[in-house]
Design a protein around this motif. Sequence first.
Motif, PDB file in Angstrom:
ATOM      1  N   LEU A 154       0.840  -1.119   0.179  1.00  0.00           N
ATOM      2  CA  LEU A 154       0.021   0.034   0.010  1.00  0.00           C
ATOM      3  C   LEU A 154       0.982   1.248  -0.169  1.00  0.00           C
ATOM      4  CD1 LEU A 154      -2.842  -1.136   2.694  1.00  0.00           C
ATOM      5  CD2 LEU A 154      -3.044  -0.760  -0.048  1.00  0.00           C
ATOM      6  N   ALA A 155       1.937   1.312   0.642  1.00  0.00           N
ATOM      7  CA  ALA A 155       2.976   2.396   0.708  1.00  0.00           C
ATOM      8  C   ALA A 155       3.558   2.716  -0.613  1.00  0.00           C
ATOM      9  CB  ALA A 155       3.981   2.096   1.891  1.00  0.00           C
ATOM     10  N   ARG A 156       3.902   1.405  -1.223  1.00  0.00           N
ATOM     11  CA  ARG A 156       4.583   1.524  -2.592  1.00  0.00           C
ATOM     12  C   ARG A 156       3.604   2.119  -3.609  1.00  0.00           C
ATOM     13  NH1 ARG A 156       6.189   1.673  -6.936  1.00  0.00           N
ATOM     14  NH2 ARG A 156       7.502   0.409  -8.284  1.00  0.00           N
ATOM     15  N   VAL A 157       2.202   1.837  -3.469  1.00  0.00           N
ATOM     16  CA  VAL A 157       1.445   2.055  -4.609  1.00  0.00           C
ATOM     17  C   VAL A 157       0.892   3.500  -4.515  1.00  0.00           C
ATOM     18  CG1 VAL A 157       1.283  -0.015  -5.718  1.00  0.00           C
ATOM     19  CG2 VAL A 157      -0.479   0.760  -4.077  1.00  0.00           C
ATOM     20  N   ARG A 158       1.059   4.062  -3.360  1.00  0.00           N
ATOM     21  CA  ARG A 158       0.204   5.372  -2.636  1.00  0.00           C
ATOM     22  C   ARG A 158       0.104   6.396  -3.512  1.00  0.00           C
ATOM     23  NH1 ARG A 158      -3.216   6.525   1.052  1.00  0.00           N
ATOM     24  NH2 ARG A 158      -3.337   8.534   1.935  1.00  0.00           N
ATOM     25  N   ASP A 159       1.184   6.577  -4.388  1.00  0.00           N
ATOM     26  CA  ASP A 159       1.408   7.675  -5.185  1.00  0.00           C
ATOM     27  C   ASP A 159       0.758   7.588  -6.673  1.00  0.00           C
ATOM     28  OD1 ASP A 159       2.719   9.168  -3.406  1.00  0.00           O
ATOM     29  OD2 ASP A 159       4.756   8.563  -3.878  1.00  0.00           O
ATOM     30  N   VAL A 160       0.355   6.062  -6.737  1.00  0.00           N
ATOM     31  CA  VAL A 160      -0.186   5.870  -8.143  1.00  0.00           C
ATOM     32  C   VAL A 160      -1.453   5.608  -8.239  1.00  0.00           C
ATOM     33  CG1 VAL A 160       0.395   3.978 -10.124  1.00  0.00           C
ATOM     34  CG2 VAL A 160       2.364   4.536  -8.643  1.00  0.00           C
ATOM     35  N   LEU A 161      -1.925   5.015  -7.172  1.00  0.00           N
ATOM     36  CA  LEU A 161      -3.255   4.468  -6.972  1.00  0.00           C
ATOM     37  C   LEU A 161      -4.110   5.030  -5.756  1.00  0.00           C
ATOM     38  CD1 LEU A 161      -2.978   0.922  -8.006  1.00  0.00           C
ATOM     39  CD2 LEU A 161      -3.524   2.482  -9.487  1.00  0.00           C
ATOM     40  N   PRO A 162      -5.395   4.984  -5.689  1.00  0.00           N
ATOM     41  CA  PRO A 162      -5.960   5.510  -4.587  1.00  0.00           C
ATOM     42  C   PRO A 162      -6.273   4.215  -3.860  1.00  0.00           C
ATOM     43  CG  PRO A 162      -7.573   5.375  -6.509  1.00  0.00           C
ATOM     44  CD  PRO A 162      -6.210   5.101  -6.859  1.00  0.00           C
ATOM     45  N   VAL A 163      -5.521   4.423  -2.538  1.00  0.00           N
ATOM     46  CA  VAL A 163      -5.580   3.322  -1.648  1.00  0.00           C
ATOM     47  C   VAL A 163      -5.565   3.606  -0.210  1.00  0.00           C
ATOM     48  CG1 VAL A 163      -4.206   1.461  -3.015  1.00  0.00           C
ATOM     49  CG2 VAL A 163      -3.017   3.232  -1.599  1.00  0.00           C
ATOM     50  N   PRO A 164      -6.210   2.903   0.599  1.00  0.00           N
ATOM     51  CA  PRO A 164      -6.386   3.502   2.159  1.00  0.00           C
ATOM     52  C   PRO A 164      -5.071   3.554   2.601  1.00  0.00           C
ATOM     53  CG  PRO A 164      -7.028   1.156   1.832  1.00  0.00           C
ATOM     54  CD  PRO A 164      -6.647   1.489   0.556  1.00  0.00           C
TER      55      PRO A 164
ATOM     56  N   VAL B 138      -8.683   1.170  -3.789  1.00  0.00           N
ATOM     57  CA  VAL B 138      -8.145  -0.135  -4.368  1.00  0.00           C
ATOM     58  C   VAL B 138      -8.163  -0.943  -3.163  1.00  0.00           C
ATOM     59  CG1 VAL B 138      -7.064  -1.695  -5.783  1.00  0.00           C
ATOM     60  CG2 VAL B 138      -7.704   0.628  -6.493  1.00  0.00           C
ATOM     61  N   LEU B 139      -8.765  -2.153  -2.832  1.00  0.00           N
ATOM     62  CA  LEU B 139      -8.612  -2.921  -1.498  1.00  0.00           C
ATOM     63  C   LEU B 139      -8.149  -4.305  -1.760  1.00  0.00           C
ATOM     64  CD1 LEU B 139     -12.268  -1.823  -0.411  1.00  0.00           C
ATOM     65  CD2 LEU B 139     -10.038  -0.620   0.051  1.00  0.00           C
ATOM     66  N   ASP B 140      -7.961  -4.955  -0.659  1.00  0.00           N
ATOM     67  CA  ASP B 140      -7.420  -6.250  -0.566  1.00  0.00           C
ATOM     68  C   ASP B 140      -6.303  -6.710  -1.546  1.00  0.00           C
ATOM     69  OD1 ASP B 140      -7.603  -8.954   0.074  1.00  0.00           O
ATOM     70  OD2 ASP B 140      -9.669  -9.239  -0.447  1.00  0.00           O
ATOM     71  N   TRP B 141      -5.047  -6.550  -1.139  1.00  0.00           N
ATOM     72  CA  TRP B 141      -4.078  -6.926  -1.876  1.00  0.00           C
ATOM     73  C   TRP B 141      -3.449  -8.144  -1.477  1.00  0.00           C
ATOM     74  CZ3 TRP B 141      -1.759  -3.556  -5.519  1.00  0.00           C
ATOM     75  CH2 TRP B 141      -2.291  -2.331  -5.653  1.00  0.00           C
ATOM     76  N   GLU B 142      -4.154  -9.072  -0.933  1.00  0.00           N
ATOM     77  CA  GLU B 142      -3.580 -10.165  -0.432  1.00  0.00           C
ATOM     78  C   GLU B 142      -2.837 -11.069  -1.562  1.00  0.00           C
ATOM     79  OE1 GLU B 142      -5.605 -14.333   1.399  1.00  0.00           O
ATOM     80  OE2 GLU B 142      -6.887 -12.953   1.072  1.00  0.00           O
ATOM     81  N   PHE B 143      -3.474 -10.955  -2.607  1.00  0.00           N
ATOM     82  CA  PHE B 143      -2.918 -12.090  -3.813  1.00  0.00           C
ATOM     83  C   PHE B 143      -1.970 -11.209  -4.721  1.00  0.00           C
ATOM     84  CE2 PHE B 143      -7.181 -13.739  -2.743  1.00  0.00           C
ATOM     85  CZ  PHE B 143      -6.897 -14.807  -2.269  1.00  0.00           C
ATOM     86  N   ALA B 144      -1.361 -10.000  -4.232  1.00  0.00           N
ATOM     87  CA  ALA B 144      -0.518  -9.312  -5.267  1.00  0.00           C
ATOM     88  C   ALA B 144       0.735  -9.972  -5.418  1.00  0.00           C
ATOM     89  CB  ALA B 144      -0.440  -7.846  -4.443  1.00  0.00           C
ATOM     90  N   HIS B 145       1.153  -9.837  -6.353  1.00  0.00           N
ATOM     91  CA  HIS B 145       2.678 -10.343  -6.971  1.00  0.00           C
ATOM     92  C   HIS B 145       3.180  -9.721  -8.033  1.00  0.00           C
ATOM     93  CE1 HIS B 145      -0.390 -12.378  -9.516  1.00  0.00           C
ATOM     94  NE2 HIS B 145       0.561 -12.588 -10.355  1.00  0.00           N
ATOM     95  N   ALA B 146       4.288  -9.926  -8.674  1.00  0.00           N
ATOM     96  CA  ALA B 146       4.945  -9.571  -9.803  1.00  0.00           C
ATOM     97  C   ALA B 146       4.591 -10.485 -11.176  1.00  0.00           C
ATOM     98  CB  ALA B 146       6.426  -9.535  -9.551  1.00  0.00           C
ATOM     99  N   GLY B 147       3.891 -10.145 -11.890  1.00  0.00           N
ATOM    100  CA  GLY B 147       3.570 -10.896 -13.054  1.00  0.00           C
ATOM    101  C   GLY B 147       3.274 -10.304 -14.388  1.00  0.00           C
ATOM    102  N   HIS B 148       2.429 -10.921 -15.286  1.00  0.00           N
ATOM    103  CA  HIS B 148       2.054 -10.512 -16.599  1.00  0.00           C
ATOM    104  C   HIS B 148       1.322  -8.913 -16.624  1.00  0.00           C
ATOM    105  CE1 HIS B 148       0.864 -10.402 -20.714  1.00  0.00           C
ATOM    106  NE2 HIS B 148       1.823 -11.320 -20.705  1.00  0.00           N
ATOM    107  N   PRO B 149       1.608  -8.291 -17.364  1.00  0.00           N
ATOM    108  CA  PRO B 149       0.756  -6.892 -17.303  1.00  0.00           C
ATOM    109  C   PRO B 149      -0.666  -7.118 -17.826  1.00  0.00           C
ATOM    110  CG  PRO B 149       2.832  -6.742 -18.547  1.00  0.00           C
ATOM    111  CD  PRO B 149       2.610  -8.231 -18.268  1.00  0.00           C
ATOM    112  N   ALA B 150      -1.055  -8.157 -18.179  1.00  0.00           N
ATOM    113  CA  ALA B 150      -2.644  -8.260 -18.818  1.00  0.00           C
ATOM    114  C   ALA B 150      -3.495  -9.062 -17.739  1.00  0.00           C
ATOM    115  CB  ALA B 150      -2.589  -9.083 -20.250  1.00  0.00           C
TER     116      ALA B 150
END
Length: 336
Positions: free
Chosen positions: A67-77, A227-239
Amino acid sequence: MEHPFPLVDPRLAGYLLEPLAGGWSGETFLATPDDAAGTGGANQVVVRYFAGARHAEHAARIQAALLARVRDVLPVPAVLQAHDGDATLPGLLITELVPGERGDLVLARLTAGGAEPGSPAGALGTIGCALGRIAGALATVPMPRTGMFADVTLRIEPFDVSLPDWVDTHAPRLVETGWSDGEIGALRTVAERAARELDGAPACLVHSDLNPKNVLVDPATFEVTGVLDWEFAHAGHPATDLGNLLRFDREPAYVEGVLDGYVTAAGTAGAARGEDADPREPTRRRATELARAADLVALVDLAVRPAANPVVVRAREHLRAIARTGDVHAHPDPRR
């Protein structure tokens, strides 16, 4: 029934917990100070427990770091507290309460012809565009390799998912749900073709559960507020996230809006970095093709789970339609 979270938690002393609707894990709560009666919900926060073996050891703090990583890119709590679990208490994440309504509820009203600002088709396009921009923004957050986030530094533990092998691994479970050998073989053929389409893409940040249920929107403007619930976030395919957004919701105005937002966000992000337009940037048709191919991983994973919720049932129907037709765009309802 035994709860996977503590009924008394010293980390939440002075708060009353109320389960939040929408998730299937039963681990997310609205927390209200017990002295806040009559204050209109002031100082309410959202509490997420990470109980059970399915969660990584540092799941709460990993999610806080994301959440800290994406805070400047996306609306997150904003994160208020994050705690690892111990021998007696599970991991705990406390975030601010973000205004907005769940996107799936708004979409349900629109597709049912409910009263919303503007025409239903126009509103579907607007909310679709807002969601597509989220997926497009995520697709431009580069990652050094594919894999899962292993610790709070967001170190990536590499993994390689071969779609044909993924199908083979899950084939016994599909057979248990009634699939024939012919259907398994047909699905593997689709997976082989999809794997060739997906090969070679650079890794990016993937939310991996980016569907309207996990997004809050302003019901008046349809802009994304969280944008909520980042439980399954990972590095993967852009699509991958685009595939999730387009999986079940196939209304033409919504799909066109999602694609508009996705392509626009990807192009804008590149321009902001001073990059020339990438001649390989997928067209809308190409983006859809890649999205459907990338989503096969999730569809297979969902289809072999116990049919305890409607998402699993729908995933099984979609996957079977794909195997039956040999087309990643197939839908159980042939009119879509």
